[in-house]
Structures are given as structure tokens and as C-alpha cells.
Design a protein around this motif. Structure first.
Motif, PDB file in Angstrom:
ATOM      1  N   VAL A   1       0.840  -1.140  -0.044  1.00  0.00           N
ATOM      2  CA  VAL A   1       0.080   0.069  -0.082  1.00  0.00           C
ATOM      3  C   VAL A   1       0.809   1.289  -0.006  1.00  0.00           C
ATOM      4  CG1 VAL A   1      -2.004  -1.241   1.302  1.00  0.00           C
ATOM      5  CG2 VAL A   1      -0.171  -0.077   2.486  1.00  0.00           C
ATOM      6  N   PHE A   2       0.363   2.195  -0.517  1.00  0.00           N
ATOM      7  CA  PHE A   2       0.946   3.575  -0.857  1.00  0.00           C
ATOM      8  C   PHE A   2      -0.340   4.571  -0.584  1.00  0.00           C
ATOM      9  CE2 PHE A   2       2.831   7.292  -3.082  1.00  0.00           C
ATOM     10  CZ  PHE A   2       3.640   7.820  -2.095  1.00  0.00           C
ATOM     11  N   ASN A   3      -0.310   5.348   0.558  1.00  0.00           N
ATOM     12  CA  ASN A   3      -1.442   6.502   0.739  1.00  0.00           C
ATOM     13  C   ASN A   3      -2.696   5.758   0.138  1.00  0.00           C
ATOM     14  OD1 ASN A   3       0.676   8.215   1.036  1.00  0.00           O
ATOM     15  ND2 ASN A   3       0.728   8.982  -0.914  1.00  0.00           N
ATOM     16  N   GLU A   4      -3.050   4.737   0.973  1.00  0.00           N
ATOM     17  CA  GLU A   4      -4.374   4.018   0.915  1.00  0.00           C
ATOM     18  C   GLU A   4      -5.249   4.025   1.995  1.00  0.00           C
ATOM     19  OE1 GLU A   4      -5.522   3.388  -1.941  1.00  0.00           O
ATOM     20  OE2 GLU A   4      -3.886   2.832  -3.373  1.00  0.00           O
ATOM     21  N   SER A   5      -5.015   5.254   2.893  1.00  0.00           N
ATOM     22  CA  SER A   5      -5.717   5.236   4.255  1.00  0.00           C
ATOM     23  C   SER A   5      -6.929   5.006   4.233  1.00  0.00           C
ATOM     24  CB  SER A   5      -5.458   6.613   4.861  1.00  0.00           C
ATOM     25  OG  SER A   5      -5.792   7.690   4.040  1.00  0.00           O
ATOM     26  N   GLU A   6      -7.914   5.509   2.905  1.00  0.00           N
ATOM     27  CA  GLU A   6      -9.340   5.317   2.831  1.00  0.00           C
ATOM     28  C   GLU A   6      -9.705   3.913   2.618  1.00  0.00           C
ATOM     29  OE1 GLU A   6     -11.005   9.716   1.426  1.00  0.00           O
ATOM     30  OE2 GLU A   6      -9.267   8.784  -0.015  1.00  0.00           O
ATOM     31  N   SER A   7      -9.020   3.441   2.079  1.00  0.00           N
ATOM     32  CA  SER A   7      -9.415   2.033   1.434  1.00  0.00           C
ATOM     33  C   SER A   7      -9.089   0.886   2.158  1.00  0.00           C
ATOM     34  CB  SER A   7      -9.047   1.929  -0.100  1.00  0.00           C
ATOM     35  OG  SER A   7      -7.498   1.817  -0.194  1.00  0.00           O
ATOM     36  N   ILE A   8      -7.941   0.891   2.892  1.00  0.00           N
ATOM     37  CA  ILE A   8      -7.443  -0.512   3.748  1.00  0.00           C
ATOM     38  C   ILE A   8      -8.216  -0.782   4.509  1.00  0.00           C
ATOM     39  CG2 ILE A   8      -5.881   0.742   5.065  1.00  0.00           C
ATOM     40  CD1 ILE A   8      -4.808  -2.177   3.396  1.00  0.00           C
ATOM     41  N   GLY A   9      -8.862   0.040   5.280  1.00  0.00           N
ATOM     42  CA  GLY A   9      -9.681  -1.015   6.457  1.00  0.00           C
ATOM     43  C   GLY A   9     -10.977  -1.585   5.515  1.00  0.00           C
ATOM     44  N   TYR A  10     -11.533  -0.986   4.720  1.00  0.00           N
ATOM     45  CA  TYR A  10     -12.521  -1.727   3.783  1.00  0.00           C
ATOM     46  C   TYR A  10     -11.827  -3.041   3.087  1.00  0.00           C
ATOM     47  CZ  TYR A  10     -15.367   2.284   4.373  1.00  0.00           C
ATOM     48  OH  TYR A  10     -15.798   3.533   4.823  1.00  0.00           O
ATOM     49  N   LEU A  11     -10.893  -2.879   2.716  1.00  0.00           N
ATOM     50  CA  LEU A  11     -10.235  -4.335   1.936  1.00  0.00           C
ATOM     51  C   LEU A  11      -9.654  -5.325   2.874  1.00  0.00           C
ATOM     52  CD1 LEU A  11      -9.130  -5.608  -0.676  1.00  0.00           C
ATOM     53  CD2 LEU A  11      -6.742  -4.560  -0.007  1.00  0.00           C
ATOM     54  N   LEU A  12      -9.189  -4.845   4.147  1.00  0.00           N
ATOM     55  CA  LEU A  12      -8.897  -5.899   5.026  1.00  0.00           C
ATOM     56  C   LEU A  12     -10.382  -6.584   5.606  1.00  0.00           C
ATOM     57  CD1 LEU A  12      -6.130  -4.460   6.969  1.00  0.00           C
ATOM     58  CD2 LEU A  12      -6.045  -6.113   5.191  1.00  0.00           C
ATOM     59  N   ASP A  13     -11.243  -5.958   5.921  1.00  0.00           N
ATOM     60  CA  ASP A  13     -12.763  -6.406   6.229  1.00  0.00           C
ATOM     61  C   ASP A  13     -13.160  -7.466   5.174  1.00  0.00           C
ATOM     62  OD1 ASP A  13     -12.886  -5.236   8.695  1.00  0.00           O
ATOM     63  OD2 ASP A  13     -13.848  -3.353   7.718  1.00  0.00           O
ATOM     64  N   GLU A  14     -12.912  -7.110   3.978  1.00  0.00           N
ATOM     65  CA  GLU A  14     -13.607  -7.974   2.753  1.00  0.00           C
ATOM     66  C   GLU A  14     -12.684  -9.317   3.049  1.00  0.00           C
ATOM     67  OE1 GLU A  14     -14.379  -6.743  -1.084  1.00  0.00           O
ATOM     68  OE2 GLU A  14     -14.571  -4.636  -0.558  1.00  0.00           O
ATOM     69  N   VAL A  15     -11.288  -9.093   3.113  1.00  0.00           N
ATOM     70  CA  VAL A  15     -10.577 -10.324   3.008  1.00  0.00           C
ATOM     71  C   VAL A  15     -10.946 -11.252   4.417  1.00  0.00           C
ATOM     72  CG1 VAL A  15      -7.908 -10.936   3.370  1.00  0.00           C
ATOM     73  CG2 VAL A  15      -8.436  -9.031   1.762  1.00  0.00           C
ATOM     74  N   LEU A  16     -10.972 -10.688   5.488  1.00  0.00           N
ATOM     75  CA  LEU A  16     -11.318 -11.299   6.595  1.00  0.00           C
ATOM     76  C   LEU A  16     -12.559 -12.071   6.325  1.00  0.00           C
ATOM     77  CD1 LEU A  16     -10.530  -8.868   9.440  1.00  0.00           C
ATOM     78  CD2 LEU A  16      -9.125 -10.981   8.729  1.00  0.00           C
TER      79      LEU A  16
END
Length: 320
Positions: A14-29
Motif C-alpha cells: 500500500v502507498f497512501n491508501e488510508s481510505e481504502s485499506i480498512g474496507y479491503l481488510l474487512d473483505e479479506v477477513l
């Protein structure tokens, strides 16, 4: 078919993905837990300059499967992926972007194909949601060019959603910006490769980190990869062949000029004389480069204890 005891490492640079990383990790989990898979998540923070670091600090407290590797500065996606590979423990490694454009719901499908005996499964964004002029057209041209030059026919080299067997990654050394050529590097190591269609989504947050300028970097890297696919273990075949042809053409021209000189013609002002001289010098230099390359390649393989072959399996009577 998936193996619940198999550890899956999910690498997300990741590089400057503060808005998306939380949603992505929720989906992966959700995907991994609903499929009852054993997994770890390795997020590589490639020197982000926004609040990505703070978001990841909070997420590591909440998610027990999450590890975060923070690089000192922005080294680029190749270095970030290499850091993730080096610090993962899974038998199967999944890579995907942190911008939510790759769909985590495709992960079980990739793992299933890996377990069918493939070493690398490449995602194909057959219905891309990117801009036509800036992204899709240059990408299509690049994919065609790479496929023709390397001989590995894939529709989509740029898709980050891939699944690897860890043993293949252990044999690949990444540097420069060669992450987009991972399938070709895997092919050099004798990997069994398959491409499957995956879902692609529009970007919701932030902006793309790639511009049209990366086309030129791809072309430069392509020359490197082409040389590796053709001459990694035999560089003399490349340099030496061209060098010998140059020397032979130079000798032919020189012989012709020598004969007409004996017959009384003036050759001092003939362009052929200069051309023969240049070809001769170039031929000797290319042949010398070939010899030096052979020595460098031998040093490369021997210093890393790197064999020139790869064994998939060994069968004996005792195995049957």
C-alpha cells in the motif's frame, strides 16, 4: 478444492491508501473466514505520506492475523512485494492491490487452481473499470508486446491479483521494477502457469499511482527480461553470435578491398573501408562482451548456489 490446513499468506502493498485499506481488510477477513481457510495478512506500507500508518496501527490491534511491514521510504511496488514475500510464511502466497479494485472474493478460486498442481495463477481483468485512454489502451498494447517478446501468452500482465506457490517465489529475486514481469520470471524457473478471469472494480478512493510514463519503464524492463529469458545461462550465444557475424562480414569486406588494391584501384576514399573497420572492432568487442558475460553469469549462479535446473519431483520405487 481448498485445504483448510494450508497456510495462505496474503500480501498487500500500500502507498497512501488510508481510505481504502480498512474496507479491503474487512473483505479479506470475511472471505477467508467464511471459507474456513488458515491465513495471514501481510500489509507492506511503502512509505505512505498520508494517515495510512495510523490506520494500520489501529487495525493491527483489532486483527490478529495482520502483520504490517513499514518501509522507511517509498521504494516502489517491486520492493514492497519483495518485502512481503520475504516476511511471509504461507505455502501459498496471494498478492493484491490495496485500492479495492481487486476483488477478494476471487481468492478461493485462485487457491483452488493452485491446489490443482499449478505454481502460479494469474488474474485476468477481462472487464476492466479503468479509463480507456490512460490505462486500458496502453495496457493492452503492453500486454501484447510482452507476450510476443517473452513467449508467455497472457492477456493481463498488470493484474496484481495472483497466487503463487512459495517454493517458486523462493527462486525469484526481484529488483528494479520487475514485479509486472513476475509471470515471466516464474516461467524462467520452470513454473506451471495458468490465467483465469477475475472481477475488477472501479476505484472508490484516492487516485492511481501510475501514469502514462510507466510505459517507457516497462519497455526498458522488457529488454532486461527478454535477455534473461533467452540468454540467462548462455549469454555468449547472444553477444558471441552477433560478434562473429560482424567479424566475418568485416573480413569479407577487407578481403575484397585487399584484392582490388592489388589490382591497382585506390581504396583510401571508399566508405567500405571505414565500414569494414567499424564492423571488425564492433565484432571483437561483442565477442569479448560475450566472454565477460559468461564469467559474470557463472559468478552469479555459483555465488548464490543457484543451479541451472529446477526439480519438480523425484520418483523412485520406494515412493510407489
Amino acid at each position: 478444492m481448498t485445504n483448510p490446513n494450508q497456510l495462505i499468506s496474503i500480501i498487500i502493498p500500500v502507498f497512501n491508501e488510508s481510505e481504502s485499506i480498512g474496507y479491503l481488510l474487512d473483505e479479506v477477513l470475511n472471505v477467508m473466514c467464511s471459507n474456513k481457510l488458515n491465513f495471514e495478512i501481510v500489509v507492506v506500507n511503502d512509505g505512505s505520506q498520508d494517515s495510512t500508518s495510523n490506520v494500520l496501527d489501529e487495525l493491527t490491534i483489532k486483527i490478529k492475523e495482520l502483520s504490517v511491514i513499514s518501509l522507511r521510504t517509498n521504494y516502489g511496488q517491486t520492493a514492497a512485494m519483495a518485502a512481503g514475500f520475504d516476511n511471509s510464511n504461507g505455502e501459498v502466497v496471494i498478492t493484491l492491490d490495496g485500492d479495492l479494485q481487486n476483488d477478494p472474493n476471487d481468492i478461493p478460486k485462485l487457491i483452488s487452481h493452485i491446489n490443482e498442481g499449478y505454481d502460479l495463477i494469474c488474474g485476468w481483468r477481462y472487464d476492466r473499470k479503468d479509463k480507456l485512454i490512460n490505462r486500458r489502451i496502453p495496457s493492452k498494447i503492453a500486454n501484447k508486446l510482452i507476450a510476443n517478446v517473452t513467449g508467455l501468452k497472457l492477456h493481463d500482465y498488470g493484474c496484481s491479483l495472483k497466487a503463487f506457490k512459495k517454493e517458486i517465489l523462493d527462486d525469484i529475486k526481484l529488483y528494479g521494477e520487475l514485479h509486472r514481469f513476475l509471470p515471466v520470471l516464474a516461467k524462467i524457473e520452470g513454473a506451471k502457469i495458468k490465467e483465469i478471469k477475475v472481477n475488477h472494480r472501479s476505484r472508490k478512493y484516492g487516485s492511481s499511482k501510475y501514469g502514462i510514463d510507466r510505459t517507457f519503464r516497462v519497455l526498458m524492463d522488457l529488454l532486461t527480461v527478454w535477455f534473461m529469458t533467452k540468454f540467462l545461462t548462455r549469454p555468449m550465444y547472444g553477444f558471441g553470435f552477433v560478434g562473429i557475424i560482424s567479424i566475418l562480414v568485416s573480413l569479407g569486406m577487407t578481403s575484397y578491398l585487399f584484392i582490388i588494391k592489388i589490382l591497382g584501384e585506390d581504396i583510401g576514399n571508399r566508405p567500405m573501408l571505414m565500414f569494414a573497420l567499424i564492423l571488425g572492432i564492433a565484432g571483437v568487442q561483442l565477442f569479448s562482451f560475450g566472454l565477460l558475460s559468461e564469467l559474470l553469469i557463472r559468478t552469479y549462479h555459483e555465488s548464490q548456489n543457484r543451479p541451472i535446473y529446477r526439480i519438480r519431483k523425484i520418483q523412485t520405487k520406494m515412493n510407489n
